[in-house]
Design a protein around this motif. Structure first.
Motif, mmCIF file in Angstrom:
data_model
loop_
_atom_site.group_PDB
_atom_site.id
_atom_site.type_symbol
_atom_site.label_atom_id
_atom_site.label_comp_id
_atom_site.label_asym_id
_atom_site.label_seq_id
_atom_site.Cartn_x
_atom_site.Cartn_y
_atom_site.Cartn_z
ATOM 1 N N ARG A 116 -8.617 -7.681 -2.049
ATOM 2 C CA ARG A 116 -9.875 -8.299 -1.163
ATOM 3 C C ARG A 116 -10.960 -7.104 -1.214
ATOM 4 N NH1 ARG A 116 -7.196 -10.981 3.002
ATOM 5 N NH2 ARG A 116 -7.250 -12.592 1.654
ATOM 6 N N LEU A 149 -5.747 -4.147 10.634
ATOM 7 C CA LEU A 149 -6.882 -4.766 10.396
ATOM 8 C C LEU A 149 -6.765 -6.010 10.629
ATOM 9 C CD1 LEU A 149 -7.130 -3.872 6.348
ATOM 10 C CD2 LEU A 149 -8.365 -2.779 8.171
ATOM 11 N N VAL A 186 -13.615 -0.445 2.346
ATOM 12 C CA VAL A 186 -12.854 -0.241 0.976
ATOM 13 C C VAL A 186 -11.967 -1.477 0.618
ATOM 14 C CG1 VAL A 186 -12.526 2.298 1.157
ATOM 15 C CG2 VAL A 186 -11.011 0.774 2.498
ATOM 16 N N PRO A 187 -11.623 -1.507 -0.666
ATOM 17 C CA PRO A 187 -10.793 -3.001 -0.945
ATOM 18 C C PRO A 187 -9.524 -2.658 -0.292
ATOM 19 C CG PRO A 187 -11.748 -1.881 -2.804
ATOM 20 C CD PRO A 187 -12.130 -0.925 -1.719
ATOM 21 N N THR A 188 -8.953 -3.835 0.259
ATOM 22 C CA THR A 188 -7.711 -3.670 0.811
ATOM 23 C C THR A 188 -6.524 -4.829 0.243
ATOM 24 O OG1 THR A 188 -8.169 -5.924 2.111
ATOM 25 C CG2 THR A 188 -8.758 -3.313 3.147
ATOM 26 N N ILE A 203 -1.789 -6.629 7.815
ATOM 27 C CA ILE A 203 -2.335 -5.309 6.968
ATOM 28 C C ILE A 203 -2.772 -4.129 7.878
ATOM 29 C CG2 ILE A 203 -3.606 -4.705 5.022
ATOM 30 C CD1 ILE A 203 -1.860 -6.876 4.465
ATOM 31 N N LYS A 260 -11.246 9.041 6.287
ATOM 32 C CA LYS A 260 -11.059 7.992 5.164
ATOM 33 C C LYS A 260 -9.955 7.489 5.048
ATOM 34 C CE LYS A 260 -14.709 10.023 1.933
ATOM 35 N NZ LYS A 260 -14.809 10.125 0.417
ATOM 36 N N CYS A 261 -10.099 5.928 4.704
ATOM 37 C CA CYS A 261 -9.024 5.255 4.480
ATOM 38 C C CYS A 261 -8.852 5.023 2.851
ATOM 39 C CB CYS A 261 -9.244 3.779 4.908
ATOM 40 S SG CYS A 261 -7.831 2.615 4.494
ATOM 41 N N ARG A 262 -7.670 5.411 2.401
ATOM 42 C CA ARG A 262 -7.389 5.424 1.080
ATOM 43 C C ARG A 262 -6.308 4.635 0.640
ATOM 44 N NH1 ARG A 262 -8.670 10.911 2.258
ATOM 45 N NH2 ARG A 262 -10.436 11.551 1.050
ATOM 46 N N MET A 263 -5.711 3.931 1.897
ATOM 47 C CA MET A 263 -4.542 3.166 1.576
ATOM 48 C C MET A 263 -4.308 1.894 2.534
ATOM 49 S SD MET A 263 -0.417 3.804 1.079
ATOM 50 C CE MET A 263 -0.050 3.719 2.890
ATOM 51 N N THR A 264 -4.176 0.718 2.141
ATOM 52 C CA THR A 264 -3.935 -0.225 3.281
ATOM 53 C C THR A 264 -2.484 -0.727 2.587
ATOM 54 O OG1 THR A 264 -5.135 -2.016 1.610
ATOM 55 C CG2 THR A 264 -6.402 -0.911 3.534
ATOM 56 N N CYS A 265 -1.841 -1.215 3.609
ATOM 57 C CA CYS A 265 -0.398 -1.748 3.410
ATOM 58 C C CYS A 265 0.059 -2.820 4.310
ATOM 59 C CB CYS A 265 0.641 -0.560 3.367
ATOM 60 S SG CYS A 265 0.744 0.223 5.071
ATOM 61 N N GLU A 292 -3.817 1.606 -3.137
ATOM 62 C CA GLU A 292 -4.463 2.697 -2.929
ATOM 63 C C GLU A 292 -5.857 2.514 -3.496
ATOM 64 O OE1 GLU A 292 -2.088 5.712 -4.624
ATOM 65 O OE2 GLU A 292 -0.329 5.026 -3.805
ATOM 66 N N GLN A 293 -7.117 3.230 -3.096
ATOM 67 C CA GLN A 293 -8.178 3.467 -3.690
ATOM 68 C C GLN A 293 -8.729 4.478 -3.285
ATOM 69 O OE1 GLN A 293 -10.140 3.194 -0.864
ATOM 70 N NE2 GLN A 293 -8.593 2.409 0.271
ATOM 71 N N THR A 294 -9.831 4.740 -3.769
ATOM 72 C CA THR A 294 -10.753 6.270 -3.583
ATOM 73 C C THR A 294 -10.898 6.487 -2.122
ATOM 74 O OG1 THR A 294 -12.990 5.438 -3.729
ATOM 75 C CG2 THR A 294 -11.820 5.936 -5.711
ATOM 76 N N GLY A 295 -10.912 5.562 -1.286
ATOM 77 C CA GLY A 295 -11.600 6.233 0.164
ATOM 78 C C GLY A 295 -13.101 5.777 0.364
ATOM 79 N N THR A 296 -13.758 5.384 -0.583
ATOM 80 C CA THR A 296 -15.101 5.305 -0.370
ATOM 81 C C THR A 296 -15.693 3.928 -0.807
ATOM 82 O OG1 THR A 296 -15.498 7.582 -0.990
ATOM 83 C CG2 THR A 296 -17.369 6.159 -1.280
#
Lengths: 365, 51
Positions: A335, B6, A320-322, B15, B24-29, A298-302
């Protein structure tokens, strides 16, 4: 005079005077990594650390960590040593149907309750204690359950005066039947504070059942009254038939106990490298091993909250970081994605570019 | 809310990005993430990688 003999009375007691007697994590409601005190809808999400809201219908109540001392009679709570509490506020007057359920639960990891011996002839008696407060009065309910939800112990307790903190103690003889997961990282024992449940999930208080009961029959429905409040803090589950003083643990210790299940990392720059001209990869070492290897980041979305330093320069991220592999219970591989400016194979520092930037991993039960 | 793949990276597991209602993307999994699996179990299907 030298001490030559230990009082046998101290040795024979069942009470636990050492630390970590409390099997509940964040029982004093001090830790709220996800929301930092913000209110969230009780829609089957984790709220304060280790406390999960659950509901059969969304948006019927909100949950919030509350550190203020503004509620009527707050001095009782503060004098008992609790600066924070978990606050539930009903957001409608919902008529609970037979199959409905609403509540707050803490699933306890098997490793932390395996010694209770539930499911064996040697199951130990436990005592649950907590402070409760509500704008409503009457009989309230909750339950202890196993992982498969086919063993449950509904309990009831009374809040006789509205808007008054009341200390509750409930002693439960350990379950000698059923299947309990024992020393594993699964759900060893589930504690439920019910906010309303239909007949399917309500049973006779004070005995173990093979049903999935969440509360005692006839308990007050908090979600049934718009604006009704239910507050709880000082939750302790311990071995023995007597509630003892609350097991205050150092804040850092309690935070680390929480971080086994959820880690929100306002991170220092991460050393990494650039496998391509537009990617930087690196690993965040977790402060404690998580329960399982996380499967999401999870991250901020920005994207512009994050950036990468490289060979004398810096650049913000373009996305965003993945999440990346290998992420294990011991560390998260991340990443950072930028425009094509890196020297392939070069060293990088991946960094927060705003004060609120974070990376978070979950390994909740 | 949707999930979208992705671009694949050779030798790594797939992923997905969770795209919230505000885009907005707040999570990748990974494809094993419990929240993603619950979303799929509701009958949803992730979107393919952007061309």
């Amino acid at each position: 005079m030298a001490l030559t003999q230990v009082d046998q009375g101290l040795l024979s007691t069942n009470a636990q005077y050492t630390g970590f007697k409390n099997r509940i994590i964040n029982g004093a409601m001090m830790i709220d990594q996800r929301n930092a005190g913000a209110s969230v809808a009780g829609n089957s999400v984790y709220t304060l650390d280790r406390w999960q809201a659950f509901s059969s219908v969304n948006s019927k109540y909100n949950v919030q960590q509350t550190p203020s001392a503004t509620e009527t009679g707050y001095a009782t709570r503060v004098n008992a040593g609790f600066t924070n509490y978990l606050a539930v506020t009903s957001s409608s007057a919902y008529s609970v149907g037979s199959g409905d359920y609403f509540g707050i639960e803490q699933p306890i990891e098997g490793y932390n309750v395996a010694d209770l011996g539930f499911g064996t002839a040697n199951a130990k008696t436990v005592t649950l204690s907590f402070w409760a407060y509500s704008s409503l009065t009457g009989t309230f309910g909750g339950a202890l359950r196993n992982s498969a939800h086919n063993r449950s112990y509904p309990f009831s307790y009374s809040i006789p005066t509205a808007n008054t903190w009341t200390q509750i103690s409930i002693t439960v003889a350990g379950d000698t039947s059923g299947t309990w997961v024992g020393a594993t990282n699964g759900v060893g024992l589930d504690l439920v504070f019910c906010l309303g449940a239909g007949s399917t999930f309500s049973g006779t208080a004070g005995s173990w059942s093979s049903n999935n009961y969440l509360t005692a029959t006839g308990a007050t429905s908090v979600v049934g009254t718009n604006g009704a409040t239910f507050y709880v803090t000082g939750v302790q589950l311990e071995v023995g038939s007597t509630a003892t003083s609350f097991d205050y643990r150092p804040y850092g210790t309690e935070l680390q106990l929480c971080q086994r299940y959820y880690l929100k990392n306002f991170f220092a720059p991460i050393a990494g490298y650039s496998p391509t001209s537009s990617r930087a990869d690196g690993t965040v070492v977790f402060p404690v091993p998580m329960r399982i290897a996380p499967t999401a980041l999870e991250q901020t979305g920005t994207a512009s909250d994050y950036g990468v330093y490289y060979t004398g320069s810096g650049t913000t991220c373009t996305s965003v970081p993945t999440f990346a592999s290998p992420t294990t219970a011991y560390g998260g591989y991340v990443r950072f994605n930028c425009s094509a400016v890196f020297s392939v194979g070069g060293g990088t520092l991946m960094a927060p570019y705003t004060t609120g930037a974070y990376l978070a991993w979950s390994a909740e039960l | 809310m949707i999930y979208k793949y992705l671009p694949a990276v050779e030798g790594e597991q797939r992923i997905l990005a969770r795209i919230d209602d505000d885009n907005k993307c707040r999570m990748t999994c990974t494809e094993q993430h419990p929240e993603y699996l619950a979303w799929v179990a509701e009958g949803n299907t992730p979107e393919p990688v952007d061309e």
